[in-house]
Design an enzyme around this catalytic site. Structure first.
Site, PDB file in Angstrom:
ATOM      1  N   SER A  59      39.401  30.936 -24.640  1.00  0.00           N
ATOM      2  CA  SER A  59      40.600  30.783 -25.482  1.00  0.00           C
ATOM      3  C   SER A  59      41.616  29.936 -24.730  1.00  0.00           C
ATOM      4  O   SER A  59      41.609  29.896 -23.490  1.00  0.00           O
ATOM      5  CB  SER A  59      41.199  32.157 -25.759  1.00  0.00           C
ATOM      6  OG  SER A  59      42.516  32.044 -26.263  1.00  0.00           O
ATOM      7  N   TYR A 115      44.129  40.307 -22.861  1.00  0.00           N
ATOM      8  CA  TYR A 115      43.183  39.384 -23.517  1.00  0.00           C
ATOM      9  C   TYR A 115      43.160  38.045 -22.775  1.00  0.00           C
ATOM     10  O   TYR A 115      42.086  37.517 -22.456  1.00  0.00           O
ATOM     11  CB  TYR A 115      43.597  39.201 -24.975  1.00  0.00           C
ATOM     12  CG  TYR A 115      42.822  38.154 -25.738  1.00  0.00           C
ATOM     13  CD1 TYR A 115      41.510  38.377 -26.152  1.00  0.00           C
ATOM     14  CD2 TYR A 115      43.407  36.930 -26.058  1.00  0.00           C
ATOM     15  CE1 TYR A 115      40.804  37.409 -26.870  1.00  0.00           C
ATOM     16  CE2 TYR A 115      42.714  35.967 -26.777  1.00  0.00           C
ATOM     17  CZ  TYR A 115      41.409  36.208 -27.168  1.00  0.00           C
ATOM     18  OH  TYR A 115      40.712  35.255 -27.880  1.00  0.00           O
TER      19      TYR A 115
HETATM   20  N1  NAP Z   1      40.210  33.157 -33.972  1.00  0.00           N
HETATM   21  C1  NAP Z   1      40.922  32.629 -33.008  1.00  0.00           C
HETATM   22  O1  NAP Z   1      42.061  32.185 -33.220  1.00  0.00           O
HETATM   23  C2  NAP Z   1      40.364  32.506 -31.615  1.00  0.00           C
HETATM   24  C3  NAP Z   1      41.061  31.722 -30.692  1.00  0.00           C
HETATM   25  C4  NAP Z   1      40.568  31.619 -29.397  1.00  0.00           C
HETATM   26  C5  NAP Z   1      39.417  32.274 -29.043  1.00  0.00           C
HETATM   27  N2  NAP Z   1      38.751  33.038 -29.962  1.00  0.00           N
HETATM   28  C6  NAP Z   1      37.542  33.709 -29.527  1.00  0.00           C
HETATM   29  O2  NAP Z   1      36.476  33.320 -30.362  1.00  0.00           O
HETATM   30  C7  NAP Z   1      35.500  34.376 -30.417  1.00  0.00           C
HETATM   31  C8  NAP Z   1      35.199  34.681 -31.870  1.00  0.00           C
HETATM   32  O3  NAP Z   1      36.398  35.083 -32.488  1.00  0.00           O
HETATM   33  P1  NAP Z   1      36.582  35.108 -34.070  1.00  0.00           P
HETATM   34  O4  NAP Z   1      37.945  34.599 -34.314  1.00  0.00           O
HETATM   35  O5  NAP Z   1      35.431  34.500 -34.736  1.00  0.00           O
HETATM   36  O6  NAP Z   1      36.630  36.689 -34.299  1.00  0.00           O
HETATM   37  P2  NAP Z   1      36.144  37.609 -35.497  1.00  0.00           P
HETATM   38  O7  NAP Z   1      36.185  36.882 -36.786  1.00  0.00           O
HETATM   39  O8  NAP Z   1      36.903  38.871 -35.340  1.00  0.00           O
HETATM   40  O9  NAP Z   1      34.608  37.871 -35.142  1.00  0.00           O
HETATM   41  C9  NAP Z   1      34.252  38.600 -33.995  1.00  0.00           C
HETATM   42  C10 NAP Z   1      32.750  38.763 -33.985  1.00  0.00           C
HETATM   43  O10 NAP Z   1      32.377  39.543 -32.845  1.00  0.00           O
HETATM   44  C11 NAP Z   1      31.646  40.685 -33.265  1.00  0.00           C
HETATM   45  N3  NAP Z   1      31.939  41.790 -32.353  1.00  0.00           N
HETATM   46  C12 NAP Z   1      33.158  42.262 -32.011  1.00  0.00           C
HETATM   47  N4  NAP Z   1      33.041  43.270 -31.135  1.00  0.00           N
HETATM   48  C13 NAP Z   1      31.704  43.435 -30.929  1.00  0.00           C
HETATM   49  C14 NAP Z   1      30.933  44.326 -30.142  1.00  0.00           C
HETATM   50  N5  NAP Z   1      31.504  45.271 -29.387  1.00  0.00           N
HETATM   51  N6  NAP Z   1      29.590  44.214 -30.150  1.00  0.00           N
HETATM   52  C15 NAP Z   1      28.986  43.275 -30.930  1.00  0.00           C
HETATM   53  N7  NAP Z   1      29.667  42.395 -31.680  1.00  0.00           N
HETATM   54  C16 NAP Z   1      31.007  42.488 -31.700  1.00  0.00           C
HETATM   55  C17 NAP Z   1      32.091  40.934 -34.695  1.00  0.00           C
HETATM   56  O11 NAP Z   1      31.126  41.611 -35.463  1.00  0.00           O
HETATM   57  P3  NAP Z   1      31.092  43.206 -35.693  1.00  0.00           P
HETATM   58  O12 NAP Z   1      32.487  43.642 -36.013  1.00  0.00           O
HETATM   59  O13 NAP Z   1      30.104  43.363 -36.808  1.00  0.00           O
HETATM   60  O14 NAP Z   1      30.581  43.772 -34.411  1.00  0.00           O
HETATM   61  C18 NAP Z   1      32.234  39.505 -35.198  1.00  0.00           C
HETATM   62  O15 NAP Z   1      30.964  38.997 -35.549  1.00  0.00           O
HETATM   63  C19 NAP Z   1      36.104  35.528 -29.634  1.00  0.00           C
HETATM   64  O16 NAP Z   1      35.604  35.515 -28.322  1.00  0.00           O
HETATM   65  C20 NAP Z   1      37.587  35.223 -29.631  1.00  0.00           C
HETATM   66  O17 NAP Z   1      38.235  35.814 -28.534  1.00  0.00           O
HETATM   67  C21 NAP Z   1      39.196  33.159 -31.241  1.00  0.00           C
END
Ligand code: NAP
Length: 260
Positions: free
Chosen positions: A137, A150
């Site tokens: 991130s 985080y």
């Molecule tokens: N969105 C942003 O603005 C942003 C910015 C910077 C970085 N990121 C990073 O990008 C990555 C993806 O984020 P996203 O925005 O796509 O988030 P998201 O929409 O909340 O998706 C998170 C994914 O991780 C899975 N997950 C969460 N906890 C888990 C666990 N304990 N075991 C297995 N699976 C798990 C969830 O599925 P289940 O709930 O079914 O387990 C879901 O598929 C993350 O690492 C996040 O920190 C996101």
């Protein structure tokens, strides 16, 4: 452009929605065989043709379960996308409000899960001369917005990527980091996401928060990132077209991080 990913076997963690789902979809469209891990694999993930694996990646044995599923189905592993992560539902809380358990939760999801899956995958990636891509991130470089736990976990993840690249790139395994800024997924825009919690705290509507997020974070492009953009960047970095790229951290942040 043919990315040369046809027939590659890829594990994507956190693949049920958001950036992970977009990545599973993009890799499948490139002809890769995807194994997608999440606690609750979604219908959208299954629709990509990926093999869904239901695991909580904060459980110690879960990495072996994911690897076994990939090897049983495809007999090899070429690509690993460590995408699982999030702020563990903490929202914009200050340092003093973070308990030991909060810190452990955030580090389990964003760092230890990736460490374990990578450790289990490494022998197979060494054999295939594969690629690891970690989703960090902008908070790793610019830890301005809470929760600090985080940002700290993501900074550690970025450091792990750099250190692992130094160790294994001479052996044929590339290791990359991709660091997104605010991306329109459930993490930001969902009913329990960062936007909703910020809206509740500020009296704004969710739409107002999401519309204002790019400016609030300093994005020069004025728009939140589409998860498909992050997926496309990952696909390129995972592909043989990026054969000379390893150890680096790739921002996709609308210009929010200004440091050179
Ligand atoms: N969105 C942003 O603005 C942003 C910015 C910077 C970085 N990121 C990073 O990008 C990555 C993806 O984020 P996203 O925005 O796509 O988030 P998201 O929409 O909340 O998706 C998170 C994914 O991780 C899975 N997950 C969460 N906890 C888990 C666990 N304990 N075991 C297995 N699976 C798990 C969830 O599925 P289940 O709930 O079914 O387990 C879901 O598929 C993350 O690492 C996040 O920190 C996101």
């Amino acid at each position: 452009m043919d990315l040369g990913l046809t027939g590659k076997v890829a594990i994507v963690t956190g693949a049920s929605r958001g950036i992970g789902l977009a990545t599973a979809r993009a890799l499948s469209a490139e002809g890769a065989h995807v194994v997608g891990a999440a606690r609750k694999p979604s219908a959208e993930l299954e629709a990509t043709g990926a093999l869904p694996v239901a695991v909580d990646l904060t459980d110690r044995g879960s990495a072996d379960v994911v690897l076994e599923a990939a090897l049983e189905a495809h007999g090899r592993l070429d690509l690993l996308v460590n995408n699982v992560g999030g702020d563990a539902g903490l929202g914009p809380v200050g340092f003093a409000e973070l308990s030991d358990d909060d810190w452990l939760d955030v580090f389990s999801t964003n760092l230890f899960a990736t460490v374990r899956v990578t450790r289990a995958a490494l022998p197979h990636l060494l054999e295939s001369r594969g690629v690891v891509a970690n989703v960090s991130s902008i908070g790793a470089r610019q830890p301005d917005f809470p929760p600090v736990a985080y940002n700290a976990a993501k900074a550690a993840l970025t450091a792990v990527g750099r250190g692992l690249a130094t160790e294994v790139s001479p052996l044929g395994v590339r290791v990359l980091t991709v660091s997104p800024g605010p991306t329109r997924t459930d993490m930001w825009a969902g009913p329990d996401g960062i936007g909703a919690r910020f809206a509740a705290a500020s009296g704004l509507t969710l739409d107002q928060v999401l519309d204002g997020a790019p400016e609030h974070v300093g994005m020069l492009t004025g728009a939140m990132i589409d998860p498909a953009e992050v997926a496309d960047l990952l696909c390129y970095l995972l592909s043989p077209r990026a054969a000379s790229i390893t150890g680096s951290d790739h921002l996709i942040d609308g210009g929010a991080v200004r440091a050179v």
